[in-house]
Each structure stands twice: as C-alpha cells, then as structure tokens.
Design a protein around this motif. Structure first.
Motif, PDB file in Angstrom:
ATOM      1  N   GLU A   2      28.487  64.235 -20.154  1.00 50.51           N
ATOM      2  CA  GLU A   2      28.551  63.827 -18.663  1.00 50.51           C
ATOM      3  C   GLU A   2      26.979  63.967 -18.014  1.00 50.51           C
ATOM      4  O   GLU A   2      26.269  64.610 -18.438  1.00 50.51           O
ATOM      5  CB  GLU A   2      29.221  65.369 -17.950  1.00 50.51           C
ATOM      6  CG  GLU A   2      29.688  64.746 -16.500  1.00 50.51           C
ATOM      7  CD  GLU A   2      30.407  65.909 -15.796  1.00 50.51           C
ATOM      8  OE1 GLU A   2      30.384  65.853 -14.417  1.00 50.51           O
ATOM      9  OE2 GLU A   2      31.416  66.545 -16.511  1.00 50.51           O
ATOM     10  N   VAL A   3      26.902  62.921 -17.237  1.00 49.12           N
ATOM     11  CA  VAL A   3      25.675  62.604 -16.423  1.00 49.12           C
ATOM     12  C   VAL A   3      25.740  63.088 -14.949  1.00 49.12           C
ATOM     13  O   VAL A   3      26.761  62.326 -14.556  1.00 49.12           O
ATOM     14  CB  VAL A   3      25.077  61.150 -16.823  1.00 49.12           C
ATOM     15  CG1 VAL A   3      24.098  60.773 -16.393  1.00 49.12           C
ATOM     16  CG2 VAL A   3      25.086  60.938 -18.340  1.00 49.12           C
ATOM     17  N   GLN A   4      24.690  63.530 -14.387  1.00 51.03           N
ATOM     18  CA  GLN A   4      24.800  63.502 -13.072  1.00 51.03           C
ATOM     19  C   GLN A   4      23.531  62.761 -12.440  1.00 51.03           C
ATOM     20  O   GLN A   4      22.497  62.877 -13.094  1.00 51.03           O
ATOM     21  CB  GLN A   4      24.448  65.233 -12.521  1.00 51.03           C
ATOM     22  CG  GLN A   4      24.664  65.468 -11.032  1.00 51.03           C
ATOM     23  CD  GLN A   4      24.590  66.694 -10.802  1.00 51.03           C
ATOM     24  OE1 GLN A   4      24.221  67.589 -11.620  1.00 51.03           O
ATOM     25  NE2 GLN A   4      25.339  67.276  -9.660  1.00 51.03           N
ATOM     26  N   ILE A   5      24.001  61.730 -11.606  1.00 53.53           N
ATOM     27  CA  ILE A   5      22.949  61.177 -11.005  1.00 53.53           C
ATOM     28  C   ILE A   5      22.812  61.138  -9.580  1.00 53.53           C
ATOM     29  O   ILE A   5      23.752  61.116  -8.827  1.00 53.53           O
ATOM     30  CB  ILE A   5      23.334  59.679 -11.123  1.00 53.53           C
ATOM     31  CG1 ILE A   5      23.430  59.369 -12.586  1.00 53.53           C
ATOM     32  CG2 ILE A   5      22.351  58.527 -10.533  1.00 53.53           C
ATOM     33  CD1 ILE A   5      23.888  57.861 -13.146  1.00 53.53           C
ATOM     34  N   PHE A   6      21.430  61.635  -8.944  1.00 51.83           N
ATOM     35  CA  PHE A   6      21.087  61.648  -7.723  1.00 51.83           C
ATOM     36  C   PHE A   6      20.659  60.258  -7.189  1.00 51.83           C
ATOM     37  O   PHE A   6      19.400  59.971  -7.947  1.00 51.83           O
ATOM     38  CB  PHE A   6      20.105  62.919  -7.580  1.00 51.83           C
ATOM     39  CG  PHE A   6      20.803  64.209  -7.707  1.00 51.83           C
ATOM     40  CD1 PHE A   6      21.533  64.898  -6.908  1.00 51.83           C
ATOM     41  CD2 PHE A   6      20.592  64.484  -9.240  1.00 51.83           C
ATOM     42  CE1 PHE A   6      22.056  66.249  -7.260  1.00 51.83           C
ATOM     43  CE2 PHE A   6      21.296  65.915  -9.553  1.00 51.83           C
ATOM     44  CZ  PHE A   6      21.776  66.771  -8.776  1.00 51.83           C
ATOM     45  N   GLY A   7      21.044  59.929  -6.256  1.00 51.14           N
ATOM     46  CA  GLY A   7      20.454  58.599  -5.766  1.00 51.14           C
ATOM     47  C   GLY A   7      20.905  58.169  -4.277  1.00 51.14           C
ATOM     48  O   GLY A   7      21.625  58.812  -3.718  1.00 51.14           O
ATOM     49  N   LEU A   8      20.703  56.909  -3.961  1.00 56.28           N
ATOM     50  CA  LEU A   8      21.097  56.224  -2.997  1.00 56.28           C
ATOM     51  C   LEU A   8      21.991  55.213  -3.151  1.00 56.28           C
ATOM     52  O   LEU A   8      21.511  54.177  -4.044  1.00 56.28           O
ATOM     53  CB  LEU A   8      19.934  55.902  -1.781  1.00 56.28           C
ATOM     54  CG  LEU A   8      19.130  56.966  -1.462  1.00 56.28           C
ATOM     55  CD1 LEU A   8      17.745  56.790  -0.807  1.00 56.28           C
ATOM     56  CD2 LEU A   8      19.609  57.875  -0.557  1.00 56.28           C
ATOM     57  N   LYS A   9      23.185  54.892  -2.567  1.00 62.93           N
ATOM     58  CA  LYS A   9      23.822  53.652  -2.776  1.00 62.93           C
ATOM     59  C   LYS A   9      23.243  52.429  -2.595  1.00 62.93           C
ATOM     60  O   LYS A   9      23.376  51.673  -3.207  1.00 62.93           O
ATOM     61  CB  LYS A   9      25.084  53.694  -1.703  1.00 62.93           C
ATOM     62  CG  LYS A   9      26.197  54.769  -2.311  1.00 62.93           C
ATOM     63  CD  LYS A   9      27.331  54.790  -1.384  1.00 62.93           C
ATOM     64  CE  LYS A   9      28.325  55.892  -1.814  1.00 62.93           C
ATOM     65  NZ  LYS A   9      29.373  55.752  -0.704  1.00 62.93           N
ATOM     66  N   ASP A  32      25.191  60.980  -3.583  1.00 66.14           N
ATOM     67  CA  ASP A  32      24.640  60.089  -2.723  1.00 66.14           C
ATOM     68  C   ASP A  32      24.004  60.929  -1.720  1.00 66.14           C
ATOM     69  O   ASP A  32      24.379  61.655  -1.076  1.00 66.14           O
ATOM     70  CB  ASP A  32      25.710  59.345  -2.001  1.00 66.14           C
ATOM     71  CG  ASP A  32      25.148  58.158  -0.990  1.00 66.14           C
ATOM     72  OD1 ASP A  32      24.076  58.303  -0.789  1.00 66.14           O
ATOM     73  OD2 ASP A  32      25.742  57.633  -0.402  1.00 66.14           O
ATOM     74  N   LEU A  33      22.480  61.023  -1.849  1.00 60.91           N
ATOM     75  CA  LEU A  33      21.648  61.766  -1.202  1.00 60.91           C
ATOM     76  C   LEU A  33      21.772  61.550   0.314  1.00 60.91           C
ATOM     77  O   LEU A  33      21.139  62.440   1.006  1.00 60.91           O
ATOM     78  CB  LEU A  33      20.141  61.516  -1.730  1.00 60.91           C
ATOM     79  CG  LEU A  33      20.161  62.149  -3.098  1.00 60.91           C
ATOM     80  CD1 LEU A  33      18.711  61.571  -3.581  1.00 60.91           C
ATOM     81  CD2 LEU A  33      20.310  63.585  -3.444  1.00 60.91           C
ATOM     82  N   LYS A  34      22.303  60.417   0.636  1.00 56.66           N
ATOM     83  CA  LYS A  34      22.545  60.357   2.086  1.00 56.66           C
ATOM     84  C   LYS A  34      23.583  61.160   2.721  1.00 56.66           C
ATOM     85  O   LYS A  34      23.677  61.534   4.055  1.00 56.66           O
ATOM     86  CB  LYS A  34      22.731  58.684   2.510  1.00 56.66           C
ATOM     87  CG  LYS A  34      21.509  58.028   2.593  1.00 56.66           C
ATOM     88  CD  LYS A  34      21.639  56.705   3.290  1.00 56.66           C
ATOM     89  CE  LYS A  34      20.458  56.080   3.341  1.00 56.66           C
ATOM     90  NZ  LYS A  34      20.546  54.532   3.862  1.00 56.66           N
ATOM     91  N   GLU A  35      24.639  61.318   1.889  1.00 57.25           N
ATOM     92  CA  GLU A  35      25.617  62.278   2.263  1.00 57.25           C
ATOM     93  C   GLU A  35      25.697  63.753   1.896  1.00 57.25           C
ATOM     94  O   GLU A  35      26.057  64.412   2.772  1.00 57.25           O
ATOM     95  CB  GLU A  35      27.120  61.864   1.519  1.00 57.25           C
ATOM     96  CG  GLU A  35      27.356  60.290   1.848  1.00 57.25           C
ATOM     97  CD  GLU A  35      28.538  59.815   0.995  1.00 57.25           C
ATOM     98  OE1 GLU A  35      29.255  60.554   0.500  1.00 57.25           O
ATOM     99  OE2 GLU A  35      28.961  58.834   1.112  1.00 57.25           O
ATOM    100  N   ARG A  36      24.996  63.959   0.811  1.00 58.33           N
ATOM    101  CA  ARG A  36      24.633  65.415   0.441  1.00 58.33           C
ATOM    102  C   ARG A  36      23.526  65.515  -0.095  1.00 58.33           C
ATOM    103  O   ARG A  36      23.111  65.038  -1.269  1.00 58.33           O
ATOM    104  CB  ARG A  36      25.618  65.898  -0.580  1.00 58.33           C
ATOM    105  CG  ARG A  36      25.706  67.338  -0.661  1.00 58.33           C
ATOM    106  CD  ARG A  36      27.088  67.803  -1.342  1.00 58.33           C
ATOM    107  NE  ARG A  36      26.731  67.467  -2.759  1.00 58.33           N
ATOM    108  CZ  ARG A  36      26.105  68.133  -3.754  1.00 58.33           C
ATOM    109  NH1 ARG A  36      25.476  69.030  -3.531  1.00 58.33           N
ATOM    110  NH2 ARG A  36      26.175  67.599  -5.118  1.00 58.33           N
ATOM    111  N   ASP A  85      14.371  65.231   3.584  1.00 55.77           N
ATOM    112  CA  ASP A  85      14.242  63.809   3.886  1.00 55.77           C
ATOM    113  C   ASP A  85      14.484  63.163   2.367  1.00 55.77           C
ATOM    114  O   ASP A  85      13.507  62.756   1.693  1.00 55.77           O
ATOM    115  CB  ASP A  85      12.988  63.491   4.554  1.00 55.77           C
ATOM    116  CG  ASP A  85      13.056  61.650   4.891  1.00 55.77           C
ATOM    117  OD1 ASP A  85      14.116  61.233   4.606  1.00 55.77           O
ATOM    118  OD2 ASP A  85      12.325  61.423   5.660  1.00 55.77           O
ATOM    119  N   PRO A  86      15.715  63.282   1.709  1.00 54.10           N
ATOM    120  CA  PRO A  86      15.934  62.816   0.548  1.00 54.10           C
ATOM    121  C   PRO A  86      15.471  61.230   0.154  1.00 54.10           C
ATOM    122  O   PRO A  86      15.312  60.906  -0.920  1.00 54.10           O
ATOM    123  CB  PRO A  86      17.412  62.747   0.376  1.00 54.10           C
ATOM    124  CG  PRO A  86      18.009  63.414   1.391  1.00 54.10           C
ATOM    125  CD  PRO A  86      16.831  63.470   2.385  1.00 54.10           C
ATOM    126  N   ALA A  87      15.255  60.367   1.434  1.00 51.91           N
ATOM    127  CA  ALA A  87      14.854  58.975   1.297  1.00 51.91           C
ATOM    128  C   ALA A  87      13.387  58.833   0.768  1.00 51.91           C
ATOM    129  O   ALA A  87      13.021  57.749   0.405  1.00 51.91           O
ATOM    130  CB  ALA A  87      14.967  58.415   2.497  1.00 51.91           C
TER     131      ALA A  87
END
Length: 115
Positions: A2-9, A32-36, A85-87
């Motif tokens: 299983e792979v966990q991917i942190f990023g932005l849509k 989705d780092l914008k949501e969480r 600020d995850p962006a």
C-alpha cells in the motif's frame, strides 16, 4: 503493498504519481494537503530522511508569492512553515512502509515493486 501519497489535486506531479501506482494496480491512499495537512510527525519522518530543505519547494509559485525567495529561511523554521502552509511542499510525498520519496521518483518506485 500500500502506498500513501501526500499532494495536491492540482499538482501535475501528484497526478502522475497516482496514475503510476494505479496502472500497476497498487492500493493507494491519497491525502489532499488542501483538505488535510500532513501531520507534523509525517513531515518530520520525511525531513529526517531527506532534510527539511528538500521538502521546501523553492521554485513554486507559493514560495514566491509569500516573498520567501528574497529571504533566508532558517532550517528550524521550515517544518512549522510547511505544517501551516502545505502549498510550500515539494509534492508528491510518497510513503510505502519504510520507503519514502520526495517529488516525482519513478525509478525508486519501480524498485519498490520489483520482484
């Protein structure tokens, strides 16, 4: 696996990473780092492996918009700033067990899934 991917849509590199694992029929969990935002513990895990500096997207629009391109950002300030600020993160952040990558890294991902 299983792979966990942190990023932005909206991030093209994140979209490519999601497609890479989907094409290989691997189960992914997308954050989705914008949501969480990524937890401080997750960010610390990546920073311990690569250094906090490697997580900061110095070439990104958000970095320039905040005026950070003309300022010195101390290493000790980077993780708290990324948590707020995850962006500002280089995306995608990819984790599978103890395997971690920052940004697009197809060669490493192929190594993870090779028999």
């Amino acid at each position: 696996m299983e792979v966990q991917i942190f990023g932005l849509k909206s991030c093209n590199e994140t979209k490519k990473a999601l497609r890479f694992f989907k094409e290989r029929r691997l189960r992914t969990h997308f954050v989705d780092l914008k949501e969480r935002a990524a937890s401080p513990g997750e960010l610390k895990r990546f920073a311990e492996r690569f250094g906090a500096e490697a997580l900061l997207d110095r070439g990104g629009k958000r970095f320039k918009d905040r005026g950070l391109h003309v300022a010195h950002v101390a290493e000790s300030r980077i993780l708290p700033m990324l948590a707020d600020d995850p962006a500002l993160l280089v995306t995608p952040l990819v984790r599978s067990g103890n395997h971690l990558t920052v940004g697009w890294d197809e060669a490493k991902w192929k190594g993870w899934i090779a028999p």
